[in-house]
Design a protein around this motif. Structure first.
Motif, PDB file in Angstrom:
ATOM      1  N   ARG A 142      34.951  48.460  40.814  1.00  0.00           N
ATOM      2  CA  ARG A 142      33.721  48.121  40.087  1.00  0.00           C
ATOM      3  C   ARG A 142      32.492  48.362  40.962  1.00  0.00           C
ATOM      4  NH1 ARG A 142      34.629  42.078  38.851  1.00  0.00           N
ATOM      5  NH2 ARG A 142      35.381  42.212  40.991  1.00  0.00           N
ATOM      6  N   THR A 183      40.598  40.380  36.495  1.00  0.00           N
ATOM      7  CA  THR A 183      39.741  41.253  35.678  1.00  0.00           C
ATOM      8  C   THR A 183      38.655  40.453  34.965  1.00  0.00           C
ATOM      9  OG1 THR A 183      41.210  41.062  33.770  1.00  0.00           O
ATOM     10  CG2 THR A 183      41.580  42.931  35.245  1.00  0.00           C
ATOM     11  N   SER A 184      38.949  39.198  34.613  1.00  0.00           N
ATOM     12  CA  SER A 184      37.938  38.375  33.940  1.00  0.00           C
ATOM     13  C   SER A 184      38.106  36.906  34.331  1.00  0.00           C
ATOM     14  CB  SER A 184      38.054  38.532  32.422  1.00  0.00           C
ATOM     15  OG  SER A 184      39.353  38.165  32.007  1.00  0.00           O
ATOM     16  N   ASN A 185      38.403  36.692  35.617  1.00  0.00           N
ATOM     17  CA  ASN A 185      38.648  35.318  36.088  1.00  0.00           C
ATOM     18  C   ASN A 185      38.596  35.282  37.611  1.00  0.00           C
ATOM     19  OD1 ASN A 185      41.489  36.173  36.926  1.00  0.00           O
ATOM     20  ND2 ASN A 185      41.563  36.484  34.721  1.00  0.00           N
ATOM     21  N   LEU A 205      32.105  37.382  40.610  1.00  0.00           N
ATOM     22  CA  LEU A 205      31.298  36.572  39.708  1.00  0.00           C
ATOM     23  C   LEU A 205      31.378  35.112  40.141  1.00  0.00           C
ATOM     24  CD1 LEU A 205      29.595  36.827  37.071  1.00  0.00           C
ATOM     25  CD2 LEU A 205      31.564  35.779  35.941  1.00  0.00           C
ATOM     26  N   GLY A 207      31.935  32.018  39.190  1.00  0.00           N
ATOM     27  CA  GLY A 207      32.502  31.377  38.003  1.00  0.00           C
ATOM     28  C   GLY A 207      31.987  29.958  37.805  1.00  0.00           C
ATOM     29  N   ILE A 208      31.649  29.657  36.575  1.00  0.00           N
ATOM     30  CA  ILE A 208      31.209  28.302  36.235  1.00  0.00           C
ATOM     31  C   ILE A 208      32.421  27.366  36.293  1.00  0.00           C
ATOM     32  CG2 ILE A 208      30.123  26.887  34.435  1.00  0.00           C
ATOM     33  CD1 ILE A 208      28.317  29.063  35.837  1.00  0.00           C
ATOM     34  N   ARG A 210      35.008  27.902  38.202  1.00  0.00           N
ATOM     35  CA  ARG A 210      35.304  27.826  39.640  1.00  0.00           C
ATOM     36  C   ARG A 210      34.536  26.670  40.276  1.00  0.00           C
ATOM     37  NH1 ARG A 210      33.018  29.226  44.435  1.00  0.00           N
ATOM     38  NH2 ARG A 210      34.294  30.250  46.035  1.00  0.00           N
ATOM     39  N   ALA A 245      36.229  30.492  31.777  1.00  0.00           N
ATOM     40  CA  ALA A 245      35.825  29.655  30.638  1.00  0.00           C
ATOM     41  C   ALA A 245      36.834  29.744  29.505  1.00  0.00           C
ATOM     42  CB  ALA A 245      34.443  30.084  30.148  1.00  0.00           C
ATOM     43  N   SER A 246      37.546  30.860  29.397  1.00  0.00           N
ATOM     44  CA  SER A 246      38.461  31.008  28.256  1.00  0.00           C
ATOM     45  C   SER A 246      39.895  30.584  28.579  1.00  0.00           C
ATOM     46  CB  SER A 246      38.436  32.439  27.738  1.00  0.00           C
ATOM     47  OG  SER A 246      38.600  33.344  28.787  1.00  0.00           O
TER      48      SER A 246
HETATM   49  N1  PDD Z   1      34.913  36.155  32.196  1.00  0.00           N
HETATM   50  N2  PDD Z   1      35.244  36.739  37.230  1.00  0.00           N
HETATM   51  C1  PDD Z   1      35.021  37.640  36.261  1.00  0.00           C
HETATM   52  C2  PDD Z   1      34.998  39.083  36.610  1.00  0.00           C
HETATM   53  C3  PDD Z   1      34.802  37.220  34.921  1.00  0.00           C
HETATM   54  O1  PDD Z   1      34.580  38.127  33.962  1.00  0.00           O
HETATM   55  C4  PDD Z   1      34.849  35.833  34.630  1.00  0.00           C
HETATM   56  C5  PDD Z   1      34.622  35.299  33.242  1.00  0.00           C
HETATM   57  C6  PDD Z   1      35.087  34.940  35.677  1.00  0.00           C
HETATM   58  C7  PDD Z   1      35.124  33.434  35.464  1.00  0.00           C
HETATM   59  O2  PDD Z   1      33.847  32.913  35.219  1.00  0.00           O
HETATM   60  P1  PDD Z   1      33.646  31.607  34.314  1.00  0.00           P
HETATM   61  O3  PDD Z   1      34.477  30.556  34.930  1.00  0.00           O
HETATM   62  O4  PDD Z   1      32.201  31.334  34.407  1.00  0.00           O
HETATM   63  O5  PDD Z   1      34.123  31.959  32.904  1.00  0.00           O
HETATM   64  C8  PDD Z   1      35.266  35.418  36.966  1.00  0.00           C
HETATM   65  C9  PDD Z   1      34.689  35.748  30.817  1.00  0.00           C
HETATM   66  C10 PDD Z   1      35.465  34.545  30.417  1.00  0.00           C
HETATM   67  C11 PDD Z   1      34.929  36.942  29.906  1.00  0.00           C
HETATM   68  O6  PDD Z   1      34.531  38.027  30.294  1.00  0.00           O
HETATM   69  O7  PDD Z   1      35.469  36.783  28.806  1.00  0.00           O
END
Ligand code: PDD
Length: 285
Positions: A142, A183-185, A205, A207-208, A210, A245-246
């Motif tokens: 990325r 990838t999203s966490n 990112l 993370g909230i 986190r 968050a999900s």
């Molecule tokens: N994704 N890292 C990445 C790359 C993310 O896309 C996310 C969240 C997180 C976790 O962040 P948080 O705890 O604030 O959700 C970490 C969201 C859920 C999404 O893209 O659907």
């Protein structure tokens, strides 16, 4: 049919249309947030709103809405779509200047704002949390400002497909030998009573979930080490998990084909998930 929010209006989802010149569509010039809903209430809205303001400011993008009004839009969508458990997706782009140009459009170009709900009954009681996830490792390819929550999600999307092709649930990305995040966490390993997760920087990112989980972990007398870790170290750990968050706190039971411990979700992840869900429900708005 869902009711969605677009630029000040509540509309049926099929009637919400965005310009082909929208910078989000042409340039991925947009930021987003995903906020979860439990018991019809928003989890950590303040955290998501604060990160949204930071993402906007890092990209010199203005917000078309105040954070107070944004909270009301979230609440109204939860209400009209009768969401008990699920998520709210929010996206703000630099708007639609009427043509394609690499330079940012004039300051007075109206940003585009879209919100929609995702109904997910059973989100908190997810069977995946009982079973645990399998992850593979992939190179992190990325861009360098992963601290900004932009809609440039092609590589994470490719990573998810690589995981699926390998019969797994997600991918942990690796850069210079160390795990950045999923990838999203955000990604964590556990050794004894110590939780290890990469420190905050532009590489991941912020993370909230986190932030909340690390706070609860410290309150529960667990030790937290914020530092990089390798896949080899993760494979030898007692446990691993992710947060978002999900997914809240979701155990990881296998990394690159190697089972962690006995291959079942660990007790630290289970305990953190419970604390996180309890505390978040109490503080939901
Ligand atoms: N994704 N890292 C990445 C790359 C993310 O896309 C996310 C969240 C997180 C976790 O962040 P948080 O705890 O604030 O959700 C970490 C969201 C859920 C999404 O893209 O659907």
């Amino acid at each position: 049919m869902r009711t969605v929010y677009l630029n000040g209006d509540y509309l049926p989802e099929t009637e919400a249309k965005v310009s082909i010149f929208d910078r989000g569509f042409l340039m991925a010039d947009g930021v987003y947030e995903v906020t979860s809903v439990l018991d019809g209430k928003l989890i950590d809205f303040a955290g998501h709103a604060a990160r949204l303001e930071r993402s906007l400011s890092e990209l010199e993008m203005r917000s078309p809405i105040s954070m107070d009004d944004l909270l009301e839009v979230h609440r109204e969508l939860v209400r009209v779509n009768e969401i008990d458990e699920g998520m709210i997706y929010l996206q703000i782009t630099r708007g639609a200047p009427g043509d394609r140009d690499f330079a940012y459009p004039p300051e007075d170009t109206e940003p585009t704002i879209v919100l929609f709900t995702q109904n997910k009954p059973g989100l908190a009681n997810s069977p995946a949390a009982q079973k645990g996830m399998k992850v593979i490792s992939i190179a992190d390819e990325r861009w360098g400002r992963r601290d900004i929550k932009t809609v440039q999600l092609l590589y994470p999307s490719m990573g998810k497909m690589m995981a699926k092709a390998a019969g797994c649930d997600d991918a942990w990305m690796v850069e210079d030998g160390a795990v950045t995040e999923g990838t999203s966490n955000n990604a964590y390993i556990v050794k004894g009573n110590t939780i290890i997760t990469r420190q905050l920087s532009n590489d991941i990112l912020h993370g909230i979930t986190r932030a909340a989980v690390l706070r609860f972990a410290k309150e529960a007398q667990m030790k937290v080490e914020e530092r990089p870790f390798t896949i080899a170290e993760a494979q030898e750990a007692d446990e691993a998990f992710i947060t978002s968050a999900s997914t809240f706190v979701m155990p990881v039971v296998e990394i690159d084909g190697k089972a962690l411990g006995d291959g079942t979700p660990g007790s630290v992840a289970a305990r953190l998930r419970e604390i996180y869900l309890d505390e978040s429900r109490k503080a939901a708005v």
